[in-house]
Design an enzyme around this catalytic site. Structure first.
Site, PDB file in Angstrom:
ATOM      1  N   HIS A 258     -73.902 -22.207 -38.724  1.00 36.64           N
ATOM      2  CA  HIS A 258     -72.612 -22.274 -38.110  1.00 36.64           C
ATOM      3  C   HIS A 258     -71.533 -22.143 -39.351  1.00 36.64           C
ATOM      4  CE1 HIS A 258     -69.379 -25.198 -36.287  1.00 36.64           C
ATOM      5  NE2 HIS A 258     -68.789 -23.995 -36.448  1.00 36.64           N
TER       6      HIS A 258
ATOM      7  N   ARG B  22     -67.096 -25.369 -44.629  1.00 36.16           N
ATOM      8  CA  ARG B  22     -67.392 -26.624 -45.358  1.00 36.16           C
ATOM      9  C   ARG B  22     -69.008 -26.523 -45.984  1.00 36.16           C
ATOM     10  NH1 ARG B  22     -66.763 -31.165 -40.875  1.00 36.16           N
ATOM     11  NH2 ARG B  22     -64.559 -30.258 -40.763  1.00 36.16           N
TER      12      ARG B  22
ATOM     13  N   GLU C 125     -73.414 -19.580 -35.029  1.00 36.53           N
ATOM     14  CA  GLU C 125     -72.492 -20.499 -34.206  1.00 36.53           C
ATOM     15  C   GLU C 125     -71.179 -20.162 -34.940  1.00 36.53           C
ATOM     16  OE1 GLU C 125     -75.120 -24.340 -32.874  1.00 36.53           O
ATOM     17  OE2 GLU C 125     -73.859 -24.504 -34.643  1.00 36.53           O
TER      18      GLU C 125
ATOM     19  N   HIS D 189     -76.873 -27.813 -43.518  1.00 36.49           N
ATOM     20  CA  HIS D 189     -76.721 -28.852 -44.380  1.00 36.49           C
ATOM     21  C   HIS D 189     -77.549 -28.594 -45.566  1.00 36.49           C
ATOM     22  CE1 HIS D 189     -74.086 -30.793 -42.007  1.00 36.49           C
ATOM     23  NE2 HIS D 189     -75.012 -30.637 -40.792  1.00 36.49           N
TER      24      HIS D 189
ATOM     25  N   ASN E 199     -81.498 -25.212 -37.834  1.00 39.18           N
ATOM     26  CA  ASN E 199     -80.038 -25.177 -38.175  1.00 39.18           C
ATOM     27  C   ASN E 199     -80.370 -25.419 -40.036  1.00 39.18           C
ATOM     28  OD1 ASN E 199     -77.328 -25.660 -39.231  1.00 39.18           O
ATOM     29  ND2 ASN E 199     -76.893 -25.633 -36.864  1.00 39.18           N
TER      30      ASN E 199
ATOM     31  N   HIS F  83     -78.458 -30.620 -30.764  1.00 39.91           N
ATOM     32  CA  HIS F  83     -77.562 -31.694 -31.261  1.00 39.91           C
ATOM     33  C   HIS F  83     -78.111 -33.016 -31.481  1.00 39.91           C
ATOM     34  CE1 HIS F  83     -73.666 -32.643 -33.251  1.00 39.91           C
ATOM     35  NE2 HIS F  83     -73.647 -33.857 -32.931  1.00 39.91           N
TER      36      HIS F  83
ATOM     37  N   GLU G  56     -76.280 -23.861 -24.334  1.00 37.56           N
ATOM     38  CA  GLU G  56     -76.738 -24.851 -25.040  1.00 37.56           C
ATOM     39  C   GLU G  56     -76.268 -26.085 -24.514  1.00 37.56           C
ATOM     40  OE1 GLU G  56     -77.765 -26.261 -29.755  1.00 37.56           O
ATOM     41  OE2 GLU G  56     -77.306 -24.138 -29.168  1.00 37.56           O
TER      42      GLU G  56
ATOM     43  N   ARG H 199     -68.062 -22.436 -40.447  1.00 40.15           N
ATOM     44  CA  ARG H 199     -66.712 -22.861 -39.785  1.00 40.15           C
ATOM     45  C   ARG H 199     -65.580 -22.335 -40.508  1.00 40.15           C
ATOM     46  NH1 ARG H 199     -67.937 -28.639 -37.722  1.00 40.15           N
ATOM     47  NH2 ARG H 199     -65.586 -28.689 -37.708  1.00 40.15           N
TER      48      ARG H 199
ATOM     49  N   THR I 229     -69.848 -31.116 -34.876  1.00 34.83           N
ATOM     50  CA  THR I 229     -69.329 -30.965 -33.479  1.00 34.83           C
ATOM     51  C   THR I 229     -69.572 -32.117 -32.437  1.00 34.83           C
ATOM     52  OG1 THR I 229     -70.174 -28.452 -33.814  1.00 34.83           O
ATOM     53  CG2 THR I 229     -69.439 -29.040 -31.630  1.00 34.83           C
TER      54      THR I 229
END
Length: 250
Positions: free
Chosen positions: A46, A52, A73, A13, A10, A197, A154, A48, A104
């Site tokens: 993801h 963000r 995502e 970030h 992922n 996660h 998932e 969002r 999440t």
């Protein structure tokens, strides 16, 4: 024979760091390409609703640049469905989303919204996207995911990862038992089971050892480690931890 275990990296970030200052650097698409070269089997991003971290332009860039599958995502909203149908990524993972959360916080309530979610995922499946549900390790949620026709789930590993990080060993063991039981149950009813996660080098082993788990999605920890050792090295070490746990359990 134990099924191979895939690693989805992922890159959200990387975008978080970029957005802290604005501009173009660091580039999430470049990070995704490094991840591919380092041994990732796919890339997760993801988008969002509040944008963000990942942006619409990032998704377009990833779709153009990647040679490995994109796991997109998103929340179950009309806006996100339209974006997914426009890009048609390999996979779409539906996640719950609250604007006030940092990340999440839990699984999607498929059991409480099965009719709406069944209708929502139908056009995504028709477009060729593999739809997955990000859910708690809970039998009712697994049953509901299978009932609406989602081929993949998932399982949310956040409580397990938090218990590990806080040295709450009884809680860790209880959460691992839930994931273990529900991974087996999900596979038994025909679902492909992924987990994600909060996983780290330390906590990934017991999850990677579960024979029914086909994919792990890991991001925040890998990106954090990359600050110290580089993205290539961080991914290769995670890949090694996963593969070693899988081999030891065979």
């Amino acid at each position: 024979m134990t099924e191979p275990l895939r690693l989805g990296v992922n890159i959200d970030h990387v975008a978080t760091v970029r957005n802290a200052r604005g501009g173009d650097n660091p580039d999430p698409v470049r990070a995704a390409q490094v991840a591919e070269a380092a041994g990732a089997d796919g890339i997760t991003a993801h988008l969002r609703e509040d944008r963000r971290h990942i942006s619409d332009a990032d998704i377009a860039g990833l779709m153009s640049a990647l040679t490995k599958p994109l796991n997109f995502e998103m929340a179950a909203t009309d806006e996100m469905q339209a974006i997914a149908l426009r890009h048609r990524p390999h996979a779409v993972c539906l996640v719950p989303e609250k604007r006030e959360e940092r990340t999440t916080e839990g699984g999607l309530d498929v059991a409480g919204n099965d009719n709406a979610l069944g209708a929502f995922i139908a056009p995504l499946r028709d477009a060729g996207c593999r739809v997955s549900m990000f859910i708690a390790a809970d039998k009712a949620q697994l049953d509901a995911s299978a009932r609406i026709g989602a081929p993949v789930v998932e399982l949310h590993a956040g409580a397990y990862a938090d218990a590990w990080a806080e040295a709450r060993w009884d809680d860790r063991d209880a959460e691992l038992a839930k994931i273990t039981d529900m991974a087996a149950y999900g596979a038994a009813i025909g679902l492909e089971v992924h987990v994600g996660h909060g996983l780290t080098y330390d906590s990934v082993g017991p999850i990677a050892a579960l024979p029914q788990v086909r994919e792990l999605n890991i991001g925040h920890f890998i990106i954090g480690e990359a600050i110290f050792v580089g993205l290539d090295a961080a991914i290769k070490k995670m890949r090694h931890c996963m593969d070693q746990a899988r081999a030891d359990s065979a």
